[in-house]
Write a protein that holds these residues in place. Sequence first.
Motif, mmCIF file in Angstrom:
data_model
loop_
_atom_site.group_PDB
_atom_site.id
_atom_site.type_symbol
_atom_site.label_atom_id
_atom_site.label_comp_id
_atom_site.label_asym_id
_atom_site.label_seq_id
_atom_site.Cartn_x
_atom_site.Cartn_y
_atom_site.Cartn_z
ATOM 1 N N ASN A 151 0.828 -1.204 0.000
ATOM 2 C CA ASN A 151 0.000 0.000 0.000
ATOM 3 C C ASN A 151 0.866 1.259 0.000
ATOM 4 O O ASN A 151 0.547 2.243 -0.669
ATOM 5 C CB ASN A 151 -0.931 -0.006 1.210
ATOM 6 C CG ASN A 151 -1.917 -1.158 1.156
ATOM 7 O OD1 ASN A 151 -2.153 -1.735 0.092
ATOM 8 N ND2 ASN A 151 -2.492 -1.521 2.295
ATOM 9 N N LEU A 155 0.623 4.048 -2.932
ATOM 10 C CA LEU A 155 -0.074 5.262 -2.527
ATOM 11 C C LEU A 155 0.883 6.363 -2.074
ATOM 12 O O LEU A 155 0.538 7.198 -1.223
ATOM 13 C CB LEU A 155 -1.111 4.923 -1.446
ATOM 14 C CG LEU A 155 -2.244 3.998 -1.930
ATOM 15 C CD1 LEU A 155 -3.027 3.420 -0.746
ATOM 16 C CD2 LEU A 155 -3.198 4.739 -2.871
ATOM 17 N N GLY A 156 2.061 6.378 -2.666
ATOM 18 C CA GLY A 156 2.918 7.563 -2.557
ATOM 19 C C GLY A 156 3.678 7.751 -1.266
ATOM 20 O O GLY A 156 4.139 8.862 -0.986
ATOM 21 N N ALA A 272 -3.717 2.182 4.472
ATOM 22 C CA ALA A 272 -4.001 2.540 3.075
ATOM 23 C C ALA A 272 -4.915 3.764 3.009
ATOM 24 O O ALA A 272 -4.716 4.658 2.176
ATOM 25 C CB ALA A 272 -4.637 1.363 2.343
ATOM 26 N N LEU A 273 -5.918 3.820 3.872
ATOM 27 C CA LEU A 273 -6.831 4.957 3.855
ATOM 28 C C LEU A 273 -6.093 6.248 4.232
ATOM 29 O O LEU A 273 -6.318 7.302 3.624
ATOM 30 C CB LEU A 273 -8.012 4.713 4.797
ATOM 31 C CG LEU A 273 -8.942 3.554 4.401
ATOM 32 C CD1 LEU A 273 -10.019 3.344 5.453
ATOM 33 C CD2 LEU A 273 -9.583 3.789 3.041
ATOM 34 N N TYR A 276 -3.930 7.188 1.293
ATOM 35 C CA TYR A 276 -4.784 7.703 0.217
ATOM 36 C C TYR A 276 -5.213 9.135 0.509
ATOM 37 O O TYR A 276 -5.160 10.017 -0.371
ATOM 38 C CB TYR A 276 -6.013 6.803 0.058
ATOM 39 C CG TYR A 276 -7.044 7.361 -0.896
ATOM 40 C CD1 TYR A 276 -6.841 7.331 -2.270
ATOM 41 C CD2 TYR A 276 -8.214 7.945 -0.418
ATOM 42 C CE1 TYR A 276 -7.773 7.867 -3.147
ATOM 43 C CE2 TYR A 276 -9.155 8.476 -1.285
ATOM 44 C CZ TYR A 276 -8.935 8.445 -2.645
ATOM 45 O OH TYR A 276 -9.858 8.973 -3.506
ATOM 46 N N GLU A 277 -5.641 9.386 1.731
ATOM 47 C CA GLU A 277 -6.080 10.736 2.099
ATOM 48 C C GLU A 277 -4.915 11.724 1.935
ATOM 49 O O GLU A 277 -5.120 12.871 1.521
ATOM 50 C CB GLU A 277 -6.589 10.732 3.544
ATOM 51 C CG GLU A 277 -7.122 12.066 4.032
ATOM 52 C CD GLU A 277 -8.382 12.519 3.300
ATOM 53 O OE1 GLU A 277 -9.308 11.714 3.126
ATOM 54 O OE2 GLU A 277 -8.438 13.704 2.898
ATOM 55 N N VAL A 279 -2.416 11.619 -0.305
ATOM 56 C CA VAL A 279 -2.119 11.953 -1.710
ATOM 57 C C VAL A 279 -3.343 12.416 -2.486
ATOM 58 O O VAL A 279 -3.235 12.876 -3.614
ATOM 59 C CB VAL A 279 -1.492 10.749 -2.471
ATOM 60 C CG1 VAL A 279 -0.076 10.503 -1.986
ATOM 61 C CG2 VAL A 279 -2.347 9.504 -2.362
ATOM 62 N N ARG A 280 -4.510 12.281 -1.853
ATOM 63 C CA ARG A 280 -5.755 12.634 -2.534
ATOM 64 C C ARG A 280 -5.775 14.114 -2.903
ATOM 65 O O ARG A 280 -6.278 14.498 -3.961
ATOM 66 C CB ARG A 280 -6.923 12.300 -1.606
ATOM 67 C CG ARG A 280 -8.293 12.533 -2.204
ATOM 68 C CD ARG A 280 -9.330 12.245 -1.137
ATOM 69 N NE ARG A 280 -10.659 12.512 -1.632
ATOM 70 C CZ ARG A 280 -11.206 13.709 -1.728
ATOM 71 N NH1 ARG A 280 -10.514 14.775 -1.370
ATOM 72 N NH2 ARG A 280 -12.425 13.869 -2.197
#
Lengths: 281, 281
Positions: A151, A155-156, A272-273, A276-277, A279-280
């Motif tokens: 992840n 996801l950066g 992961a969440l 994600y938040e 890099v979102r």
Amino acid sequence: MSRVSLTARCDTGGVNVYDIDDPADPRLDHFRDLNSADRRPDLPPRGLVIAEGVLAVRRMLASRFRPLALLGTDRRLAELVDDLAGSDAPYYRVSAEVMARVVGFHLNRGVLAAARRVTEPSVAQVTDSAHTVAVLEGVNDHENLGSIFRNAAGLGVDAVIVGGGCADPLYRRAVRVSMGHVLLVPYAHTRDWPADLKILREHGFHLLAMTPHPHAQPLAVAMAAVRNKRVAVLVGAEGPGLSERAMRACDVRVRIPMWRGTDSLNVATAAALAFYERVRG
Amino acid sequence: MSRVSLTARCDTGGVNVYDIDDPADPRLDHFRDLNSADRRPDLPPRGLVIAEGVLAVRRMLASRFRPLALLGTDRRLAELVDDLAGSDAPYYRVSAEVMARVVGFHLNRGVLAAARRVTEPSVAQVTDSAHTVAVLEGVNDHENLGSIFRNAAGLGVDAVIVGGGCADPLYRRAVRVSMGHVLLVPYAHTRDWPADLKILREHGFHLLAMTPHPHAQPLAVAMAAVRNKRVAVLVGAEGPGLSERAMRACDVRVRIPMWRGTDSLNVATAAALAFYERVRG
């Protein structure tokens, strides 16, 4: 036993291919008894790193871990032949049956690569040019650990800091679940946990502690507040979560809003969440 | 063999507790040989649903699945005694050794509950009052399937539609990995896949197909466009992803932006990110 090139087989290009029929051949010792509790080649004294499957082997070839040798079927050699062009590691070509006899079970990914461990960088080194890092405490399950690396890669996340009580990222199952990303994502173990979190502070990181606690800040709010800052996302083992000492070393406690009275998500999913938040944007 | 209450043990309240010393006792057949390929009680003809551990057993007790019996240690009985107050299912109290002999391995969660399957609702029924549903195709791995249910429960998904090629959500490992949430989250199998997706359309759902394809819409953009609408999130198995037929039945193709040239995330993780984006607001 000798180098061969049979017409019915794939073109081996410049790869050092050796056909082996005898499962007892000592050249295969790097791959022997992979599930054995005490003789496994990824345990000391051998301490090798094993990548399984075409994708993970490719990532090993692209990583700082140089394969000593590969063991696999002709079919997998055909898939890897271009990737192996720059490697001088021998490819021990065997049947699926011989492979199963060597490793101790049927391995349907059909190819393995074994590398020596390399010197691990320091926390300061992997942190130095990072914008986002993940910090793990008590992640003692190899699957969760591998998933977090996968992840992080997708996801950066720039680096992973392995804190107290974690499993070995280079254990075979962690390498597999990470899809080989533990070989590519920079990581470092802390020497003094959680005191070494001060190294992150010295580098200007804001420390976010993931917790299901209802008084914590919602993820989107907490992440918006640190948008242009360096961020470390801390996650703890499922069940106990982060220790109170680790929590206290953080700037803010962060929660993922939950439905249906569920208490928590899997630690790799929660991570992961958060990634994600981040890099979102 | 008789109902007992020993002073050194937990107060059994109104629970029907039976102490059993003989692993061959036929009352324990619901729990016998859990790892056997052909005699497992969660396969036909028995077709039971097995919940493992205190948390999953609690969720079973709160679900439409009524336990026929429980098998566990005294310690787990003490943890469950309040939850069992409204149940007339017998609790077969055994030592950890007897439990291991019955189930066929050491089960460190210490308690099991077995229930009969119940009639599954239709796709239309579980969809009727839902705002967000997850739709699965080809998720044939019990761990991924269980993880998706856990993520659905925690992240506000109202129902799961089980499309073609999926594993059985009521298999023991799926129940365990879901933390018992497969027993609580409403779900239904399609009868005709992917044609039954029209049932979702008739209910006004917008169908979002998750795919790593670079031409798909970024997740945040796609989800913002359907904020106040009914949404179905479709995910396919790792590797192949959604079939082209299922993709064509959808309104929009949606991707999670990826770093480092990674190709994909685990299917349950990708689903979690979509569910999170949906409720993030």
